[in-house]
Each structure stands twice: as C-alpha cells, then as structure tokens.
Design a protein around this motif. Structure first.
Motif, PDB file in Angstrom:
ATOM      1  N   THR A  37       8.812  11.798   1.555  1.00 19.01           N
ATOM      2  CA  THR A  37       9.742  11.597   2.743  1.00 19.01           C
ATOM      3  C   THR A  37       9.063  11.499   4.146  1.00 19.01           C
ATOM      4  N   GLU A  38       8.203  12.220   4.339  1.00 19.52           N
ATOM      5  CA  GLU A  38       7.224  12.146   5.541  1.00 19.52           C
ATOM      6  C   GLU A  38       6.353  10.868   5.574  1.00 19.52           C
ATOM      7  N   VAL A  39       6.066  10.096   4.577  1.00 22.52           N
ATOM      8  CA  VAL A  39       5.138   9.048   4.268  1.00 22.52           C
ATOM      9  C   VAL A  39       6.176   7.737   4.813  1.00 22.52           C
ATOM     10  N   ARG A  40       7.370   7.959   4.265  1.00 19.72           N
ATOM     11  CA  ARG A  40       8.310   6.925   4.273  1.00 19.72           C
ATOM     12  C   ARG A  40       8.709   6.954   5.654  1.00 19.72           C
ATOM     13  N   ALA A  41       8.705   7.966   6.492  1.00 16.45           N
ATOM     14  CA  ALA A  41       9.272   7.976   7.869  1.00 16.45           C
ATOM     15  C   ALA A  41       7.975   7.451   8.653  1.00 16.45           C
ATOM     16  N   LEU A  42       6.712   7.640   8.460  1.00 15.62           N
ATOM     17  CA  LEU A  42       5.652   7.203   8.951  1.00 15.62           C
ATOM     18  C   LEU A  42       5.430   5.548   8.571  1.00 15.62           C
ATOM     19  N   SER A  43       5.962   5.172   7.613  1.00 12.23           N
ATOM     20  CA  SER A  43       6.028   3.645   7.325  1.00 12.23           C
ATOM     21  C   SER A  43       6.999   3.251   8.178  1.00 12.23           C
ATOM     22  N   ARG A  44       8.157   3.558   8.509  1.00 16.75           N
ATOM     23  CA  ARG A  44       9.410   3.201   9.495  1.00 16.75           C
ATOM     24  C   ARG A  44       8.720   3.280  10.920  1.00 16.75           C
ATOM     25  N   LEU A  45       8.036   4.055  11.219  1.00 21.87           N
ATOM     26  CA  LEU A  45       7.697   4.338  12.763  1.00 21.87           C
ATOM     27  C   LEU A  45       6.474   3.498  12.788  1.00 21.87           C
ATOM     28  N   PRO A  50       1.432  -3.346  16.057  1.00 19.77           N
ATOM     29  CA  PRO A  50       1.358  -4.741  15.504  1.00 19.77           C
ATOM     30  C   PRO A  50       1.139  -4.826  14.000  1.00 19.77           C
ATOM     31  N   LYS A  51       1.573  -5.876  13.354  1.00 20.83           N
ATOM     32  CA  LYS A  51       1.482  -5.973  11.678  1.00 20.83           C
ATOM     33  C   LYS A  51       0.195  -5.701  11.289  1.00 20.83           C
ATOM     34  N   ASP A  52      -0.942  -5.901  11.901  1.00 21.34           N
ATOM     35  CA  ASP A  52      -2.188  -5.867  11.071  1.00 21.34           C
ATOM     36  C   ASP A  52      -2.810  -4.399  11.326  1.00 21.34           C
ATOM     37  N   ARG A  53      -1.972  -3.513  11.865  1.00 24.26           N
ATOM     38  CA  ARG A  53      -2.355  -2.053  11.935  1.00 24.26           C
ATOM     39  C   ARG A  53      -2.568  -1.501  10.487  1.00 24.26           C
ATOM     40  N   GLN A  54      -3.592  -0.471  10.388  1.00 15.87           N
ATOM     41  CA  GLN A  54      -3.573   0.404   9.253  1.00 15.87           C
ATOM     42  C   GLN A  54      -3.121   1.565   9.516  1.00 15.87           C
ATOM     43  N   CYS A  55      -2.456   2.163   8.538  1.00 12.95           N
ATOM     44  CA  CYS A  55      -1.635   3.378   8.651  1.00 12.95           C
ATOM     45  C   CYS A  55      -1.944   4.511   7.324  1.00 12.95           C
ATOM     46  N   PHE A  56      -2.372   5.385   7.733  1.00  8.48           N
ATOM     47  CA  PHE A  56      -3.163   6.662   6.739  1.00  8.48           C
ATOM     48  C   PHE A  56      -2.213   7.922   6.924  1.00  8.48           C
ATOM     49  N   TYR A  57      -1.792   8.669   5.845  1.00  8.98           N
ATOM     50  CA  TYR A  57      -1.350   9.767   5.785  1.00  8.98           C
ATOM     51  C   TYR A  57      -2.244  10.706   4.942  1.00  8.98           C
ATOM     52  N   LEU A  58      -3.081  11.449   5.643  1.00  8.81           N
ATOM     53  CA  LEU A  58      -4.127  12.273   5.214  1.00  8.81           C
ATOM     54  C   LEU A  58      -3.713  13.670   5.003  1.00  8.81           C
ATOM     55  N   ASN A  66      -0.619   4.421  -2.181  1.00 11.71           N
ATOM     56  CA  ASN A  66       0.130   3.537  -1.180  1.00 11.71           C
ATOM     57  C   ASN A  66       1.503   3.845  -1.467  1.00 11.71           C
ATOM     58  N   ILE A  67       2.202   4.300  -0.292  1.00 13.25           N
ATOM     59  CA  ILE A  67       3.688   4.169  -0.381  1.00 13.25           C
ATOM     60  C   ILE A  67       4.213   3.295   0.769  1.00 13.25           C
ATOM     61  N   GLU A  68       5.064   2.370   0.693  1.00 13.45           N
ATOM     62  CA  GLU A  68       5.641   1.563   1.599  1.00 13.45           C
ATOM     63  C   GLU A  68       4.402   1.136   2.679  1.00 13.45           C
ATOM     64  N   VAL A  70       1.679   2.657   3.391  1.00 14.69           N
ATOM     65  CA  VAL A  70       0.973   3.735   4.097  1.00 14.69           C
ATOM     66  C   VAL A  70       0.042   4.224   3.037  1.00 14.69           C
ATOM     67  N   LYS A  71      -1.252   4.294   3.553  1.00 13.76           N
ATOM     68  CA  LYS A  71      -2.319   4.822   2.481  1.00 13.76           C
ATOM     69  C   LYS A  71      -2.314   6.201   2.641  1.00 13.76           C
ATOM     70  N   CYS A  72      -2.337   7.083   1.612  1.00  9.35           N
ATOM     71  CA  CYS A  72      -2.231   8.173   1.434  1.00  9.35           C
ATOM     72  C   CYS A  72      -3.680   8.707   0.704  1.00  9.35           C
ATOM     73  N   TRP A  73      -4.626   9.536   1.553  1.00 12.23           N
ATOM     74  CA  TRP A  73      -5.870   9.631   1.291  1.00 12.23           C
ATOM     75  C   TRP A  73      -6.262  11.370   1.255  1.00 12.23           C
ATOM     76  N   ASN A  74      -7.106  11.661   0.794  1.00 13.44           N
ATOM     77  CA  ASN A  74      -7.520  13.067   1.185  1.00 13.44           C
ATOM     78  C   ASN A  74      -8.509  12.640   2.409  1.00 13.44           C
ATOM     79  N   TRP A  75      -8.171  13.683   3.408  1.00 11.93           N
ATOM     80  CA  TRP A  75      -8.804  13.595   4.739  1.00 11.93           C
ATOM     81  C   TRP A  75     -10.319  13.539   4.721  1.00 11.93           C
TER      82      TRP A  75
END
Length: 86
Positions: A37-45, A50-58, A66-68, A70-75
C-alpha cells in the motif's frame, strides 16, 4: 542535492537526491516487510517528478521486487550499489 518532498495534503518522500538531471526518490523503512500500500502511494507521488527519475522503497526485506515502477530493495544492498556504482 539532498531534499525532502511533501504535498499540501501531507504525502511525502523521505529523501530526494538530485544530481544534474538525475533524480532518485527514496522512501526508507525499518520494517522487514514491504508494505505494498505504501509502495503504491509512493508510485503515485512519484508522478510529480520527471519521468526518468528512479524511485526506491528501502527496507530490511531480503528480496527485491518492483511494484508499479518502484524498486523495493534492502537498504544495505541499495547503499552498497549506489555508492560503488555497481
């Protein structure tokens, strides 16, 4: 450049790294699990950037997913990769 981002309604990104045209969004959690749920919210945010940005949930999770966009990785793994360029 290091910064923080928050919308008027309180949604936020913990850390925004910017270098030239490169933007990396980081949401940092101490949890051993990935909260989809938090990852999907981060994806919307992330759409505010810019479209070429990278987005990580650590987190402390031991697997990558990868969810929507957002790359979910170990910090620890992310830090090692980010600072060594591998």
């Amino acid at each position: 450049r290091l910064s923080y981002f928050q919308t008027p309604n309180g949604a936020e990104v913990d850390l925004v790294l910017t270098r030239g045209k490169e933007t990396v969004l980081l949401e940092i959690k101490s949890s051993e699990t990935i909260d989809e749920t938090e990852v999907r919210a981060l994806s919307r945010l992330a759409d505010a950037f810019p479209k070429d940005r990278q987005c990580f949930y650590l987190s402390r999770a031991t697997h990558r997913i990868n969810i929507e966009g957002v790359k979910c990785w170990n910090w620890k793994e992310w830090l090692s990769t980010f600072f060594t360029g591998k």
